[in-house]
Design a protein around this motif. Structure first.
Motif, PDB file in Angstrom:
ATOM      1  N   ARG A 122      33.577  34.247  41.196  1.00  0.00           N
ATOM      2  CA  ARG A 122      35.207  35.422  40.803  1.00  0.00           C
ATOM      3  C   ARG A 122      37.036  34.554  40.760  1.00  0.00           C
ATOM      4  O   ARG A 122      37.825  35.177  40.106  1.00  0.00           O
ATOM      5  CB  ARG A 122      35.290  36.428  42.424  1.00  0.00           C
ATOM      6  CG  ARG A 122      36.140  36.998  42.254  1.00  0.00           C
ATOM      7  CD  ARG A 122      36.731  37.843  43.747  1.00  0.00           C
ATOM      8  NE  ARG A 122      35.507  38.788  43.496  1.00  0.00           N
ATOM      9  CZ  ARG A 122      35.451  39.740  44.470  1.00  0.00           C
ATOM     10  NH1 ARG A 122      35.938  39.495  45.881  1.00  0.00           N
ATOM     11  NH2 ARG A 122      33.884  41.111  44.456  1.00  0.00           N
ATOM     12  N   LEU A 155      30.960  33.385  44.535  1.00  0.00           N
ATOM     13  CA  LEU A 155      33.025  33.305  45.157  1.00  0.00           C
ATOM     14  C   LEU A 155      33.810  32.111  44.897  1.00  0.00           C
ATOM     15  O   LEU A 155      34.745  32.830  44.150  1.00  0.00           O
ATOM     16  CB  LEU A 155      32.983  32.114  46.632  1.00  0.00           C
ATOM     17  CG  LEU A 155      34.167  31.806  47.312  1.00  0.00           C
ATOM     18  CD1 LEU A 155      34.388  32.556  47.926  1.00  0.00           C
ATOM     19  CD2 LEU A 155      34.394  30.311  47.343  1.00  0.00           C
ATOM     20  N   TRP A 206      40.411  40.013  50.924  1.00  0.00           N
ATOM     21  CA  TRP A 206      39.308  39.673  51.907  1.00  0.00           C
ATOM     22  C   TRP A 206      38.285  40.136  51.336  1.00  0.00           C
ATOM     23  O   TRP A 206      37.740  40.703  50.146  1.00  0.00           O
ATOM     24  CB  TRP A 206      39.732  40.477  52.457  1.00  0.00           C
ATOM     25  CG  TRP A 206      40.056  41.887  52.540  1.00  0.00           C
ATOM     26  CD1 TRP A 206      40.639  42.604  52.898  1.00  0.00           C
ATOM     27  CD2 TRP A 206      38.426  42.942  52.794  1.00  0.00           C
ATOM     28  NE1 TRP A 206      40.639  44.444  52.662  1.00  0.00           N
ATOM     29  CE2 TRP A 206      39.207  44.228  52.382  1.00  0.00           C
ATOM     30  CE3 TRP A 206      37.499  43.127  52.320  1.00  0.00           C
ATOM     31  CZ2 TRP A 206      38.835  45.891  52.062  1.00  0.00           C
ATOM     32  CZ3 TRP A 206      36.324  44.090  52.560  1.00  0.00           C
ATOM     33  CH2 TRP A 206      37.154  45.251  52.280  1.00  0.00           C
ATOM     34  N   TRP A 207      36.731  38.710  50.958  1.00  0.00           N
ATOM     35  CA  TRP A 207      36.310  39.004  50.147  1.00  0.00           C
ATOM     36  C   TRP A 207      34.439  38.702  50.807  1.00  0.00           C
ATOM     37  O   TRP A 207      35.296  38.040  52.236  1.00  0.00           O
ATOM     38  CB  TRP A 207      35.899  37.951  49.483  1.00  0.00           C
ATOM     39  CG  TRP A 207      36.525  38.383  48.156  1.00  0.00           C
ATOM     40  CD1 TRP A 207      37.918  38.727  48.077  1.00  0.00           C
ATOM     41  CD2 TRP A 207      37.310  37.247  46.931  1.00  0.00           C
ATOM     42  NE1 TRP A 207      38.643  38.388  47.596  1.00  0.00           N
ATOM     43  CE2 TRP A 207      38.839  37.300  46.326  1.00  0.00           C
ATOM     44  CE3 TRP A 207      36.964  35.728  46.975  1.00  0.00           C
ATOM     45  CZ2 TRP A 207      39.084  36.580  45.683  1.00  0.00           C
ATOM     46  CZ3 TRP A 207      37.587  35.276  45.607  1.00  0.00           C
ATOM     47  CH2 TRP A 207      38.485  35.211  44.973  1.00  0.00           C
ATOM     48  N   TYR A 208      34.188  39.464  50.981  1.00  0.00           N
ATOM     49  CA  TYR A 208      32.736  38.842  51.648  1.00  0.00           C
ATOM     50  C   TYR A 208      31.967  38.736  50.176  1.00  0.00           C
ATOM     51  O   TYR A 208      31.136  39.074  49.728  1.00  0.00           O
ATOM     52  CB  TYR A 208      32.302  40.523  51.885  1.00  0.00           C
ATOM     53  CG  TYR A 208      30.791  39.798  52.745  1.00  0.00           C
ATOM     54  CD1 TYR A 208      30.561  39.438  54.163  1.00  0.00           C
ATOM     55  CD2 TYR A 208      29.049  40.594  52.173  1.00  0.00           C
ATOM     56  CE1 TYR A 208      28.885  39.020  54.825  1.00  0.00           C
ATOM     57  CE2 TYR A 208      28.741  40.013  52.758  1.00  0.00           C
ATOM     58  CZ  TYR A 208      28.160  39.522  54.022  1.00  0.00           C
ATOM     59  OH  TYR A 208      26.830  38.547  54.213  1.00  0.00           O
ATOM     60  N   PRO A 262      39.486  43.469  42.929  1.00  0.00           N
ATOM     61  CA  PRO A 262      39.156  43.439  44.491  1.00  0.00           C
ATOM     62  C   PRO A 262      39.778  43.124  45.834  1.00  0.00           C
ATOM     63  O   PRO A 262      41.457  42.967  44.926  1.00  0.00           O
ATOM     64  CB  PRO A 262      39.002  42.158  44.304  1.00  0.00           C
ATOM     65  CG  PRO A 262      37.869  42.008  43.236  1.00  0.00           C
ATOM     66  CD  PRO A 262      38.557  42.568  42.739  1.00  0.00           C
ATOM     67  N   TRP A 308      37.402  34.847  52.601  1.00  0.00           N
ATOM     68  CA  TRP A 308      36.058  35.140  52.617  1.00  0.00           C
ATOM     69  C   TRP A 308      35.350  35.002  54.164  1.00  0.00           C
ATOM     70  O   TRP A 308      35.380  34.395  55.083  1.00  0.00           O
ATOM     71  CB  TRP A 308      36.154  33.699  52.077  1.00  0.00           C
ATOM     72  CG  TRP A 308      34.309  33.702  51.799  1.00  0.00           C
ATOM     73  CD1 TRP A 308      33.985  34.676  51.282  1.00  0.00           C
ATOM     74  CD2 TRP A 308      33.660  32.119  51.684  1.00  0.00           C
ATOM     75  NE1 TRP A 308      32.009  34.320  51.047  1.00  0.00           N
ATOM     76  CE2 TRP A 308      31.920  33.357  51.641  1.00  0.00           C
ATOM     77  CE3 TRP A 308      33.650  31.310  51.989  1.00  0.00           C
ATOM     78  CZ2 TRP A 308      31.143  32.221  51.449  1.00  0.00           C
ATOM     79  CZ3 TRP A 308      32.659  30.338  52.433  1.00  0.00           C
ATOM     80  CH2 TRP A 308      31.622  30.847  52.157  1.00  0.00           C
TER      81      TRP A 308
END
Ligand SMILES: C[S@@+](CC[C@H](N)C(=O)[O-])C[C@H]1O[C@@H](n2cnc3c(N)ncnc32)[C@H](O)[C@@H]1O
Length: 413
Positions: free
Chosen positions: A263, A260, A236-238, A233, A166
């Motif tokens: 998801r 967050l 790696w998440w923004y 997705p 994240w």
């Protein structure tokens, strides 16, 4: 298989305790029994105040193999003490409206102690997970490498589902290294028949991908993606940190963004499933779980955290829930605030106001059954000064919590 060793490594036996039902909260009267005196059963949505090792040990009888999703965000081994902003802590642009108060500690004698703390708890989480369940463990560079080895040992290395990164932005005092702006979330499944709802978490393709396929359908190694449906997705998440999300900010430190948790909840659970967070802090996980029709169990060791979680759930008014504790909670019986009952409502008469108040119109002296609540609204607006009573009323008990976290109650005879 390589495994992690540390001084004092041991398998600790569960330590169950007798839990006490402190209160049942019906946000905005939701689900409150029609008939006076009807027994209020404890709802399956629960907040627990107490140490999570004791709590999880106590849950084994009822919940072993039954929890479908566990997300935990424990202390990261930062060796810091965290403070909360109380008052209007969510709005950093108005410093006159909040002050700092003690929150939770992340201080350890050494790394061995911290690793044993995690190990004890991860073992219990593994036992509590259902066969199709997933655990998400949220840490950062301080300890995630050690945790990965612990999880490999407890779940088996083949059960690693993802190492999620994240990423976020924010100010940093660091000038002698790259700014540390990502956390690591390790997810492990209990078996290979786990829940993963790919379609529930799809996101739009990048504009460059859309353009590439518009010009050449062969661009995707012979596979043409369904551009309309979006993509699953990456790992790696923004998401922006909560400091930048003024609508979510409660003032509780290290609060995680709702996006967050959304998801994670949508991907790894179904409506009606049981979702747990044993380090729930401000209650982001139970809030998101309730919003999406999941049942929840959430625990924290401090009153401030559980009270923050409770007020968030009350504001959302999604589902009734119960508050349990591993020991009886101290509730002062003198209140600095005055209340008056007139006809079908109770009014706060003192000039000064608490941060939260609620009422039980049929106080039995044992379990507080909250029919109406007044939490301080987030960001703007004043605390409600009058709350309604139901048609039939017995002894009315009023509970009050101050901004400093002092709880007291008074009975209007
Ligand atoms: C990083 S914060 C969690 C923040 C949370 N995810 C949120 O969105 O607000 C860690 C939390 O773990 C709690 N905690 C630490 N040790 C605990 C224990 N032994 N049992 C229960 N809670 C504990 C702390 O009080 C703190 O609220």
């Amino acid at each position: 298989m390589p495994s992690l060793h540390w001084n004092g490594k041991q398998r600790r036996d569960p330590q169950p305790a007798r839990l006490t039902l402190d209160s049942v909260i019906h946000p905005g009267g939701l689900g409150y029994p029609q008939e006076a005196g009807d027994l209020v059963e404890s709802p399956s949505n629960r907040l627990y105040l107490g140490d999570n090792f004791v709590l999880m040990s106590s849950l084994l009888d009822e919940y072993e193999g039954k929890i479908d999703l566990i997300y935990v965000d424990p202390p990261f081994f930062t060796n810091r003490k965290f403070t909360a902003r109380i008052g209007r802590g969510e709005d950093s642009r108005k410093p006159a409206e909040w002050q700092l108060a003690e929150s939770y500690g992340d201080s350890w004698n050494n790394l061995d102690e911290y690793i044993q703390f995690l190990y004890d708890r991860l073992e219990l989480m593994h036992r509590l997970l259902s066969p199709r369940g997933t655990l998400y463990l949220h840490l950062d560079w301080h300890a995630s490498a050690y945790a990965r080895l612990l999880l490999d040992e407890i779940f088996g290395p083949e059960r690693l589902l993802n190492e999620i990164v994240w990423t976020y932005h924010g100010p940093s005092p660091i000038r002698s290294a790259f700014n540390r702006k990502h956390d690591t979330i390790l997810s492990y499944t209990k078996s290979d028949a786990y829940t993963f709802n790919a379609d529930a978490v799809r996101v739009p393709y990048d504009q460059t991908t859309v353009k590439t396929f518009a010009s050449s359908l062969k661009a995707g190694f012979g596979k043409v993606p369904d551009l309309e449906r979006g993509k699953v997705p990456e790992d790696w998440w923004y998401f922006p940190v909560v400091a930048r999300l003024h609508n979510e900010r409660t003032g509780y430190p290290t609060q995680k963004p709702e996006a967050l948790l959304t998801r994670i909840v949508l991907a790894s659970s179904n409506p009606g499933d049981l979702v747990a967070d044993f380090f729930c802090g401000s209650g982001t996980t139970p809030l998101v779980a309730a919003r999406h029709g999941r049942r929840f169990l959430a625990c924290d060791a401090t009153f401030r955290a559980i009270h923050t979680a409770k007020t968030r759930l009350v504001r959302q008014q999604a589902q009734p829930f119960a508050l349990w504790a591993d020991k009886e909670q101290p509730v002062g019986d003198t209140s600095p605030f005055n209340f008056q009952r007139v006809d079908r409502q109770v009014t706060l008469c003192s000039e000064n106001a608490p941060a939260y108040w609620e009422l039980d119109p049929h106080w039995d002296g044992l379990t507080f059954k909250s029919f109406a609540q007044a939490p301080l609204p987030l960001r703007s607006g004043d605390l409600l000064r009058s709350l309604p009573l139901p048609p039939r009323v017995g002894r009315v008990c009023i509970r009050v919590v101050t901004a400093e976290g002092q709880q007291s109650q008074i009975v209007l005879e």
